[in-house]
Every structure is written in C-alpha cells, then in structure tokens.
Scaffold this motif. Structure first.
Motif, mmCIF file in Angstrom:
data_model
loop_
_atom_site.group_PDB
_atom_site.id
_atom_site.type_symbol
_atom_site.label_atom_id
_atom_site.label_comp_id
_atom_site.label_asym_id
_atom_site.label_seq_id
_atom_site.Cartn_x
_atom_site.Cartn_y
_atom_site.Cartn_z
ATOM 1 N N ILE A 399 1.000 -1.168 0.091
ATOM 2 C CA ILE A 399 0.204 -0.091 0.060
ATOM 3 C C ILE A 399 0.901 1.225 0.083
ATOM 4 O O ILE A 399 1.553 1.318 0.970
ATOM 5 C CB ILE A 399 -0.877 0.187 1.209
ATOM 6 N N HIS A 400 0.780 2.016 -1.123
ATOM 7 C CA HIS A 400 1.347 3.168 -1.055
ATOM 8 C C HIS A 400 2.927 3.001 -0.786
ATOM 9 O O HIS A 400 3.684 3.946 -0.100
ATOM 10 C CB HIS A 400 0.931 4.400 -0.435
ATOM 11 N N GLN A 459 -5.883 -3.543 5.636
ATOM 12 C CA GLN A 459 -7.162 -3.117 5.159
ATOM 13 C C GLN A 459 -7.622 -1.672 5.756
ATOM 14 O O GLN A 459 -8.241 -0.761 4.954
ATOM 15 C CB GLN A 459 -8.379 -4.083 5.216
ATOM 16 N N LEU A 462 -5.751 0.840 4.306
ATOM 17 C CA LEU A 462 -6.056 1.369 3.087
ATOM 18 C C LEU A 462 -7.398 2.306 2.873
ATOM 19 O O LEU A 462 -7.454 3.208 1.854
ATOM 20 C CB LEU A 462 -6.251 0.036 1.953
ATOM 21 N N GLU A 463 -8.363 1.808 3.727
ATOM 22 C CA GLU A 463 -9.681 2.764 3.766
ATOM 23 C C GLU A 463 -9.207 4.091 4.281
ATOM 24 O O GLU A 463 -9.845 5.061 3.914
ATOM 25 C CB GLU A 463 -10.440 2.166 4.913
ATOM 26 N N LYS A 466 -7.971 6.073 1.239
ATOM 27 C CA LYS A 466 -8.970 6.136 0.262
ATOM 28 C C LYS A 466 -9.862 7.497 0.764
ATOM 29 O O LYS A 466 -10.366 8.460 0.182
ATOM 30 C CB LYS A 466 -10.093 5.059 0.169
ATOM 31 N N ALA A 499 -1.937 1.757 -4.137
ATOM 32 C CA ALA A 499 -1.799 0.159 -3.693
ATOM 33 C C ALA A 499 -2.090 -0.642 -4.964
ATOM 34 O O ALA A 499 -2.557 -0.197 -5.936
ATOM 35 C CB ALA A 499 -3.026 0.181 -2.772
#
Length: 500
Positions: A399-400, A459, A462-463, A466, A499
């Motif tokens: 992720i990133h 997760q 990631l949320e 976003k 990601a």
C-alpha cells in the motif's frame, strides 16, 4: 584523544589560564574601540582570571575487570567468545593506568568558583587548576549539567582570586568582535581574536547540549583542543560565551568554533551554586517538528508549534491528558515556534507550577492545565530522534510503497516483537522510490495510527488512504513506532504510490 566519533567532525575543544596577582576589575574600565590597533589593554586584566584545568582518570588494567573493552560479536558460550576476550585482554596493559586531559576555565568569584565544561571533568578522579602564576590547586566539583555541558568547580585559597564578570550574550550581533582565552594543546594563556560569525547556530545532534541551548555562538576565532571551558569575551571584557566545540575535519581550528551563550551558562551556574544541581521544569512529552506535510495532514494552516509524538507514562502531560497527535502552540503566554522551543520554555518553569498549555487537537484549539514537574537526570529531554535503518523482513500487502502485514502473534514471534500490548500494522518492506522511503519509514516499524485513527490491519490503512484521497488531501499522517519510540510521519498521496 578528545574527539568523539559521533560528533561527525565537531571536535571537542578544551581551554584556560589565571593568576593571584590581579584583583577583580570593573568591565567598564576596559574598553577597546572598534578602530583599536591592539587588544593588550583589554586582555591584560582578563588573563589572571582564566585558568588551566588538567584532569586525571584512573583506567582499570587487565585482570581488574571481567568486562571486555568492546562487546563480543560472538554468541555467549562460544569458543570464539573466549578467543575474543583473551585477545583484548592481551591488548590491555597490566595494572591500572592514568589518563589525562587538559582544558580551560575561568574564575567567576574571588572565593574560588570556576566555570568549565562538563565533558572535561565528567569522569575525572582528580582535577587540578593551574593559575596564571603557575600555582596549582586541587579542585572539587560543586555540580554539573551534562545537558548544557556546564560544570562548576571550587578551589580553596587564602587569597582572593581575580575574577571576571558575565556579559549579556543576547546583545551580541553578527560581526561583533570577540576575544577567546584558553589552554589550546596545553599552551596556557593563549589569546585569540575574531568575530561573531553567526548567532543561534543549531548544531543539533552533534552537540552535547542541543535541546537546552537556543543556538550556539559561532566564531572564527582560533579555537583548538584544550580551549573547551574557556571564556569568550566581548569588547567590554565581559564573558559572553563558554567555548565548547569546534567543527574540524583535521582536529585543528579551521575557523568554525562554538560557544555556549552566557545567558544559558549563567543561569545554570547560579543554580549549581545554590542547589548543587540545575533545576528545570519537565513536561513529559516527546515532540517533533511540524512539517508542511504534517500541517496539511492535521489541517493546520501555518507551520507552527511542536507535534507530540510520545507522552511519557506518569509524567505531567500524561496526568493532564495531553495526547500523542496534539500540536503544542503555546506554553503559558509563550508561543512555541518549533519542537526545540518546548524543552527550552519548560525548563524555566518552577517545579509544581500549573500552567496552561494550548494545543491543536483534531481541528480544535484547546487549553489544557498542566502541573510542571522538576526534571530528573533520567528524564528524557523531549526531542524525538530521527529513525535509523531497519532489517529486511517478509512479504505482505503493498500500500503506497509500503508492504504491510497484520501484527499477529506469529508475526510478533518471527520479528522479535516482545511487547504484549503493541497493536498496529507491521511494515515489512518499503519501496526505495516511494514517499514513505523519503520520509524515513523503514522495515520493522509499526504503524499505530493513520489520520489519527487507530489501525490494526492493512485494510484499515487502505480505507484511511482512500478517505484522504476523497477529501482531496495531498498527504496522510501516520503514527509510526520503532522499538517503542513513536513519531509522526506525513507521506504524500499520489498515483506513483497507489496500492497494488
């Protein structure tokens, strides 16, 4: 001999000389106009109050200690460990031996009080002060402060000693002339001159006293080994600095020397004389700078204040419910300009004083009353150090630019994470060209929060990324921990770090 490798070119200097002949003088009687051709009239009454300091430290020889001089690289119980120990034992001479060092100091009171650097006398078993007339006197330690590198000694004599007066370093300007007197390379009574090259110079982690000194006086006067602890005078013959370090790739002067401002030294010296130790306030937080990315992540419009990355357990801040992620804007009525302002402001607050601390917390400005406590020697200074490199770890979700894994019991065991209450997400790899790598995130670190929201799975991270993108934010604020030391890092949100 007196250089410390971690100074990275900043060589410690050591300095001094003095005499019983000359009495204390009034600085107003000694004036050197800007156009003067000689410093002789200025220097003559000052020399007797500058002293040479020599220290002797007893070093243990072979057979006097079970400890090796350096840590063994081999496992305990290994035959190679015994070989390693035997090799270094042979390198040590038989029996105890003395190690000596020389430096400088200056008399501030005719009854025998002398100011010098702590690093000169810190481990000494014996300290000898040599006056300007070559009289040698044993000195006793009154007190010292390792955080400002100041120490106060006392010698006993039947005669009143010549002394010098403190000046006001806050009145110095860049370009002002100064005079340094000391004991470079053991050459007592050496006088050098120069100008103030820069004021409030921050030499950061290279200094022995960075957090509690609001900038050193930089000078081009010749400062060498042996000048440490000696005085820097203004053109009125008053002490405006205590020479403490030089920058040099060779060990000799290259025209870049540093002195502790008199306004800092005088305060510590007075406390040591009164209490036997420095007394300073303690807030109990670890702070870091507010960068543009961090300010954007927190919604701050200006780069002001200091970001709390750590709250010390049972400290004043913890009891007042200050939180990691708060940005300290003011302490009492004093604005916090940057992270180093915090320990400097708090240091002047007496023990037990309740004072309002203004913070920015999740978009709101709050005033939190905090009862300041006196700082103990073991208490941390408050400025969070930069991270160091980590070890290569296993694969996970990317992720990133960061490869992440949940902090499960299996992962904790595999990566020697022993603290049971640790929660978060483990960084197992970082792409070299990512924003995370640029901001110093390393494998082995743990992400505790993102955008001030606790996370326990990739997760959840990631949320939060976003959500930041939906809000058109340019960066996301992460709370990172390595070896229990938390800090905030803001990383850019861009297509290159998306990601996968």
């Amino acid at each position: 001999m007196l250089f410390s490798p971690h100074l990275k070119g900043l060589a410690l200097a050591l300095l001094v000389t003095t005499s019983l002949v000359s009495p204390s003088f009034s600085a107003e009687d000694v004036v050197c106009p800007f156009q003067c051709n000689s410093f002789a009239n200025l220097v003559e009454p000052l020399l007797p109050a500058v002293v040479n300091i020599s220290t002797t430290t007893l070093l243990r020889g072979r057979g006097e200690t079970d400890a090796s001089p350096v840590d063994s690289p081999f496992p305990k119980g290994s035959p190679l460990e015994d070989f390693f120990k035997d090799f270094y034992d042979q390198m040590q001479p038989e029996g105890p031996r003395n190690s000596s060092a020389v430096g400088s100091g200056f008399i501030i009171d005719g009854s025998g009080y002398i100011v010098t650097n702590n690093h000169l006398i810190a481990d000494a078993d014996q300290v000898i002060v040599t006056l300007n007339d070559n009289t040698e006197l044993k000195a006793v330690l009154v007190g010292r402060d390792r955080r400002t590198d100041i120490a106060v000694l006392k010698v006993n004599t039947e005669k009143k000693l010549p002394s010098v007066e403190w000046g006001n370093s806050e009145k110095l300007r860049t370009g002002d002339r100064i005079v340094a007197i000391g004991n470079p390379f053991g050459l007592g009574g050496t006088v050098t001159t120069g100008i103030v090259s820069h004021l409030a110079r921050n030499i950061g982690a290279h200094s022995r006293s960075g957090d509690f000194i609001n900038g050193y006086i930089q000078t081009d006067a010749s400062i060498n080994m042996g000048n440490s602890g000696g005085p820097m005078f203004d053109m009125n013959g008053k002490v405006v600095g205590v020479t403490t370090a030089i920058y040099s790739p060779t060990g000799a002067s290259v025209g870049i020397g540093f002195a502790i401002p008199s306004e800092v030294a005088k305060k510590i010296v007075n406390q040591i004389r009164e209490f036997g130790r420095p007394k300073r306030g303690w807030l109990g937080v670890g702070v870091q700078p507010v960068t543009e990315d961090i300010a954007e992540g927190l919604g701050l419009k200006e780069l002001v204040g200091a970001l709390i990355g750590r709250v010390n357990k049972d400290g004043p801040a913890a009891k007042a419910k200050l939180q990691a992620g708060d940005v300290i804007l003011k302490i009492g009525d004093k604005a916090v300009k940057d992270n180093r302002s915090v320990p400097q402001i708090v240091a002047d607050i007496p023990d037990g004083t309740q004072i309002p601390v203004t913070v920015w917390r999740k978009g709101k400005i709050l005033s939190v009353p905090v009862q300041i406590r006196e700082q103990a020697e073991s208490d941390e200074t408050g400025v969070i150090p930069s991270p160091e490199g980590g070890k290569d770890l296993a694969k996970g979700i990317e992720i990133h630019g960061m490869t992440l894994q949940p902090l499960t019991a299996e992962v904790c065991q595999r990566f020697d994470i022993t603290t049971p209450e640790v929660q978060g997400v483990l960084v197992v790899d970082v792409s070299p060209k990512s924003s995370a790598a640029e901001k110093g995130i390393r494998p082995g670190e743990i992400i505790l929060e993102i955008s001030q929201v606790e996370v326990n799975t990739p997760q959840q991270i990631l949320e939060q990324f976003k959500n930041a993108e939906k809000e058109n934010r340019k960066s996301a604020l992460l709370l990172i921990s390595r070896n229990g030391e938390p800090r905030y890092v803001s990383i850019k949100i861009g297509a290159d770090d998306a990601a996968e």
